[in-house]
Design a protein around this motif. Structure first.
Motif, PDB file in Angstrom:
ATOM      1  N   VAL A   1      -4.941   8.225  10.474  1.00 21.27           N
ATOM      2  CA  VAL A   1      -3.642   7.550  10.508  1.00 21.27           C
ATOM      3  C   VAL A   1      -2.572   8.499  11.044  1.00 21.27           C
ATOM      4  CG1 VAL A   1      -1.916   6.311   9.159  1.00 21.27           C
ATOM      5  CG2 VAL A   1      -4.353   6.107   8.575  1.00 21.27           C
ATOM      6  N   ALA A   2      -2.593   9.751  10.586  1.00 20.83           N
ATOM      7  CA  ALA A   2      -1.637  10.744  11.083  1.00 20.83           C
ATOM      8  C   ALA A   2      -1.809  10.964  12.575  1.00 20.83           C
ATOM      9  CB  ALA A   2      -1.817  12.059  10.326  1.00 20.83           C
TER      10      ALA A   2
ATOM     11  N   ALA B   1       1.214  14.439   4.182  1.00 24.21           N
ATOM     12  CA  ALA B   1       2.644  14.736   4.306  1.00 24.21           C
ATOM     13  C   ALA B   1       3.228  14.091   5.551  1.00 24.21           C
ATOM     14  CB  ALA B   1       2.848  16.248   4.331  1.00 24.21           C
ATOM     15  N   ARG B   2       2.488  14.155   6.669  1.00 25.16           N
ATOM     16  CA  ARG B   2       2.969  13.575   7.930  1.00 25.16           C
ATOM     17  C   ARG B   2       3.133  12.065   7.802  1.00 25.16           C
ATOM     18  NH1 ARG B   2       4.456  10.882  11.536  1.00 25.16           N
ATOM     19  NH2 ARG B   2       4.127  11.116  13.790  1.00 25.16           N
ATOM     20  N   VAL B   3       2.154  11.389   7.217  1.00 24.51           N
ATOM     21  CA  VAL B   3       2.176   9.932   7.168  1.00 24.51           C
ATOM     22  C   VAL B   3       3.226   9.417   6.192  1.00 24.51           C
ATOM     23  CG1 VAL B   3       0.837   7.891   6.528  1.00 24.51           C
ATOM     24  CG2 VAL B   3      -0.219   9.692   7.903  1.00 24.51           C
ATOM     25  N   LEU B   4       3.266   9.961   4.981  1.00 21.78           N
ATOM     26  CA  LEU B   4       4.159   9.421   3.959  1.00 21.78           C
ATOM     27  C   LEU B   4       5.626   9.667   4.269  1.00 21.78           C
ATOM     28  CD1 LEU B   4       2.138  10.318   0.738  1.00 21.78           C
ATOM     29  CD2 LEU B   4       2.234   8.144   1.958  1.00 21.78           C
ATOM     30  N   ALA B   5       5.914  10.638   5.121  1.00 21.32           N
ATOM     31  CA  ALA B   5       7.309  10.910   5.502  1.00 21.32           C
ATOM     32  C   ALA B   5       7.700  10.219   6.806  1.00 21.32           C
ATOM     33  CB  ALA B   5       7.515  12.415   5.635  1.00 21.32           C
ATOM     34  N   THR B   6       6.846   9.348   7.337  1.00 25.65           N
ATOM     35  CA  THR B   6       7.137   8.682   8.612  1.00 25.65           C
ATOM     36  C   THR B   6       8.249   7.662   8.438  1.00 25.65           C
ATOM     37  OG1 THR B   6       4.841   8.941   9.347  1.00 25.65           O
ATOM     38  CG2 THR B   6       6.180   7.281  10.474  1.00 25.65           C
ATOM     39  N   PRO B   7       9.367   7.805   9.139  1.00 25.06           N
ATOM     40  CA  PRO B   7      10.463   6.828   9.008  1.00 25.06           C
ATOM     41  C   PRO B   7       9.998   5.431   9.420  1.00 25.06           C
ATOM     42  CG  PRO B   7      11.202   8.805  10.159  1.00 25.06           C
ATOM     43  CD  PRO B   7       9.703   8.902  10.066  1.00 25.06           C
ATOM     44  N   GLY B   8      10.335   4.457   8.587  1.00 22.82           N
ATOM     45  CA  GLY B   8      10.059   3.065   8.937  1.00 22.82           C
ATOM     46  C   GLY B   8       8.663   2.576   8.604  1.00 22.82           C
TER      47      GLY B   8
ATOM     48  N   THR C   1      10.356   3.979   1.646  1.00 21.31           N
ATOM     49  CA  THR C   1       9.507   2.951   2.223  1.00 21.31           C
ATOM     50  C   THR C   1       8.158   2.842   1.512  1.00 21.31           C
ATOM     51  OG1 THR C   1       8.692   4.547   3.857  1.00 21.31           O
ATOM     52  CG2 THR C   1      10.537   3.128   4.511  1.00 21.31           C
ATOM     53  N   VAL C   2       7.995   3.570   0.403  1.00 23.47           N
ATOM     54  CA  VAL C   2       6.716   3.585  -0.320  1.00 23.47           C
ATOM     55  C   VAL C   2       6.850   2.811  -1.631  1.00 23.47           C
ATOM     56  CG1 VAL C   2       4.960   5.025  -1.425  1.00 23.47           C
ATOM     57  CG2 VAL C   2       6.079   5.810   0.684  1.00 23.47           C
ATOM     58  N   GLN C   3       5.915   1.889  -1.860  1.00 22.16           N
ATOM     59  CA  GLN C   3       5.783   1.199  -3.132  1.00 22.16           C
ATOM     60  C   GLN C   3       4.473   1.639  -3.778  1.00 22.16           C
ATOM     61  OE1 GLN C   3       7.768  -1.229  -4.932  1.00 22.16           O
ATOM     62  NE2 GLN C   3       9.287  -0.243  -3.593  1.00 22.16           N
ATOM     63  N   VAL C   4       4.533   2.029  -5.051  1.00 20.28           N
ATOM     64  CA  VAL C   4       3.377   2.574  -5.755  1.00 20.28           C
ATOM     65  C   VAL C   4       2.867   1.552  -6.768  1.00 20.28           C
ATOM     66  CG1 VAL C   4       2.536   4.417  -7.241  1.00 20.28           C
ATOM     67  CG2 VAL C   4       4.242   4.915  -5.475  1.00 20.28           C
ATOM     68  N   CYS C   5       1.582   1.246  -6.698  1.00 18.56           N
ATOM     69  CA  CYS C   5       0.962   0.369  -7.688  1.00 18.56           C
ATOM     70  C   CYS C   5       0.639   1.186  -8.936  1.00 18.56           C
ATOM     71  CB  CYS C   5      -0.312  -0.251  -7.113  1.00 18.56           C
ATOM     72  SG  CYS C   5      -1.128  -1.408  -8.246  1.00 18.56           S
ATOM     73  N   THR C   6       1.174   0.774 -10.078  1.00 18.17           N
ATOM     74  CA  THR C   6       0.936   1.498 -11.329  1.00 18.17           C
ATOM     75  C   THR C   6      -0.038   0.765 -12.245  1.00 18.17           C
ATOM     76  OG1 THR C   6       2.892   0.455 -12.315  1.00 18.17           O
ATOM     77  CG2 THR C   6       3.177   2.635 -11.276  1.00 18.17           C
ATOM     78  N   ARG C   7      -0.221  -0.524 -12.030  1.00 20.54           N
ATOM     79  CA  ARG C   7      -1.215  -1.291 -12.780  1.00 20.54           C
ATOM     80  C   ARG C   7      -1.792  -2.345 -11.856  1.00 20.54           C
ATOM     81  NH1 ARG C   7      -2.133  -5.955 -14.872  1.00 20.54           N
ATOM     82  NH2 ARG C   7      -0.068  -6.708 -14.246  1.00 20.54           N
ATOM     83  N   ILE C   8      -3.105  -2.326 -11.696  1.00 18.74           N
ATOM     84  CA  ILE C   8      -3.749  -3.250 -10.772  1.00 18.74           C
ATOM     85  C   ILE C   8      -4.452  -4.365 -11.539  1.00 18.74           C
ATOM     86  CG2 ILE C   8      -5.955  -1.985 -10.600  1.00 18.74           C
ATOM     87  CD1 ILE C   8      -5.568  -2.644  -7.458  1.00 18.74           C
ATOM     88  N   ASP C   9      -4.403  -5.548 -10.985  1.00 19.73           N
ATOM     89  CA  ASP C   9      -5.060  -6.707 -11.592  1.00 19.73           C
ATOM     90  C   ASP C   9      -6.550  -6.644 -11.271  1.00 19.73           C
ATOM     91  OD1 ASP C   9      -5.982  -9.138 -12.487  1.00 19.73           O
ATOM     92  OD2 ASP C   9      -4.350 -10.313 -11.630  1.00 19.73           O
ATOM     93  N   GLY C  10      -7.282  -5.912 -12.094  1.00 15.73           N
ATOM     94  CA  GLY C  10      -8.707  -5.720 -11.855  1.00 15.73           C
ATOM     95  C   GLY C  10      -9.516  -6.987 -12.024  1.00 15.73           C
ATOM     96  N   ALA C  11      -9.074  -7.884 -12.917  1.00 21.09           N
ATOM     97  CA  ALA C  11      -9.811  -9.133 -13.110  1.00 21.09           C
ATOM     98  C   ALA C  11      -9.811  -9.961 -11.830  1.00 21.09           C
ATOM     99  CB  ALA C  11      -9.204  -9.922 -14.268  1.00 21.09           C
ATOM    100  N   LEU C  12      -8.664 -10.046 -11.179  1.00 20.62           N
ATOM    101  CA  LEU C  12      -8.581 -10.768  -9.912  1.00 20.62           C
ATOM    102  C   LEU C  12      -9.385 -10.067  -8.835  1.00 20.62           C
ATOM    103  CD1 LEU C  12      -7.359 -12.854  -7.940  1.00 20.62           C
ATOM    104  CD2 LEU C  12      -5.356 -11.353  -7.743  1.00 20.62           C
ATOM    105  N   LEU C  13      -9.193  -8.765  -8.710  1.00 16.54           N
ATOM    106  CA  LEU C  13      -9.824  -7.992  -7.641  1.00 16.54           C
ATOM    107  C   LEU C  13     -11.345  -8.051  -7.726  1.00 16.54           C
ATOM    108  CD1 LEU C  13      -9.575  -5.936  -5.307  1.00 16.54           C
ATOM    109  CD2 LEU C  13      -9.422  -4.138  -7.049  1.00 16.54           C
ATOM    110  N   PHE C  14     -11.886  -7.724  -8.877  1.00 17.98           N
ATOM    111  CA  PHE C  14     -13.339  -7.620  -8.979  1.00 17.98           C
ATOM    112  C   PHE C  14     -14.011  -8.954  -9.259  1.00 17.98           C
ATOM    113  CE2 PHE C  14     -11.963  -3.219  -9.699  1.00 17.98           C
ATOM    114  CZ  PHE C  14     -12.616  -2.656  -8.615  1.00 17.98           C
ATOM    115  N   GLY C  15     -13.266  -9.896  -9.836  1.00 15.25           N
ATOM    116  CA  GLY C  15     -13.799 -11.249  -9.929  1.00 15.25           C
ATOM    117  C   GLY C  15     -14.046 -11.822  -8.543  1.00 15.25           C
ATOM    118  N   ASP C  16     -13.111 -11.563  -7.632  1.00 12.69           N
ATOM    119  CA  ASP C  16     -13.261 -12.022  -6.255  1.00 12.69           C
ATOM    120  C   ASP C  16     -14.434 -11.323  -5.568  1.00 12.69           C
ATOM    121  OD1 ASP C  16     -12.053 -13.487  -3.867  1.00 12.69           O
ATOM    122  OD2 ASP C  16     -11.984 -11.424  -3.130  1.00 12.69           O
TER     123      ASP C  16
END
Length: 286
Positions: free
Chosen positions: A123-124, A162-169, A250-265
């Motif tokens: 990605v970088a 570091a390069r990717v997460l600091a990319t403007p926009g 520009t970064v959103q951090v997931c702190t709790r994931i809906d594992g029932a939805l994810l792994f049920g699927d």
């Protein structure tokens, strides 16, 4: 009469496929998901701790290609290897970086999400090659830590992170260590599922069994399937998971994931693929 699922995004999936097999489990889920379209698969390097000689990106591309053929279906995305070396200023030219740039530059009504479950090397390199793609894609990354703890994906190539997460926009959804460890399955659960869903599952279970572990090494009873996290936002819905702002605006951090939805699927899609494969007499039917 079957329901038609809306395809809302297109994805390029980047991972160190020659490493932890949870990436390949996630790849099978991606390939089977009707909620997004897989445009390309790219392979990144392993940490030198696990791959002392160059070649891990190419080895990972081979594994991903085998899985694409096993899953089958009319749409089989190309698989391209990335750089065998960590990111450096000026970039790491590779077929993988070219694929990311090409997908971002493509005219398509579906938004592009680059999904990365490993180091951000490719990605970088793509952003270095064409900085303008930052506004034409978003990133979903499994990596980093909320507390600064050691974390494999970030620490394998910290310069790339570091390069990717600091990319403007560049809009980023991050699934850090503390979140992807919520995706814990017991080894018994993984074996029970994968050995019950036909040739695709059997192949995936073999990747666990054939890991090059030292003789006599004992694995833990619990194995996180953390690389599946980004499917919440690409193929499913992020609404039932919990998010907070990241270090960059520009970064959103997931702190709790809906594992029932994810792994049920995931379980439902693997079982459906196995049923259809059996009905049509081949592992590659979808």
């Amino acid at each position: 009469m079957a329901l038609t699922i809306a395809t809302r995004t297109r994805v390029v999936i980047d991972n160190d496929w020659a490493g932890d097999p949870d990436g390949l489990v996630a790849l099978a889920h991606h390939l089977l998901s009707p909620g997004h379209r897989v445009d390309a698969i790219t392979s990144s390097l392993l940490s030198p701790v696990f791959a002392p000689a160059p070649g891990s990106a190419a080895a990972g591309a081979l594994l991903a290609s085998q899985l694409v053929e096993l899953v089958g279906g009319p749409h089989r995305p190309p698989v391209l290897a990335g750089s065998e070396h960590p990111f450096q200023d000026g970039g790491n030219p590779s077929a993988a970086a070219d694929a990311i740039v090409g997908a971002a530059r493509a005219d398509d009504e579906l938004p592009l999400v680059v999904v990365c479950g490993g180091p951000l090397t490719n990605v970088a390199a793509a952003l270095e090659q064409d900085p303008g793609i930052a506004s034409r894609m978003s990133l979903a990354w499994v990596g980093g830590s909320l507390t600064g703890a050691a974390e494999y994906n970030r620490d394998t190539d910290p310069a790339a992170a570091a390069r990717v997460l600091a990319t403007p926009g560049l809009q980023v959804r991050q699934f850090p260590l503390e979140t992807y460890r919520q995706c814990a399955w017991s080894v018994a659960q993984i074996e029970d599922l994968l050995t019950s869903v036909g040739p695709v599952g059997d192949w995936l279970w073999q990747r666990f069994v054939e890991l090059p572990l030292p003789e006599g090494f004992e694995v833990d009873a619990v194995w996180p399937l953390g690389d599946s996290c980004p499917l919440i936002g690409t193929a499913l819905s992020a609404e039932s998971s919990t998010w907070q702002p990241g270090e960059h605006e520009t970064v959103q951090v997931c702190t709790r994931i809906d594992g029932a939805l994810l792994f049920g699927d995931m379980v439902a899609l693997l079982r459906r693929h196995a049923r259809r494969s059996t009905a049509r007499g081949g592992a590659s039917a979808t």
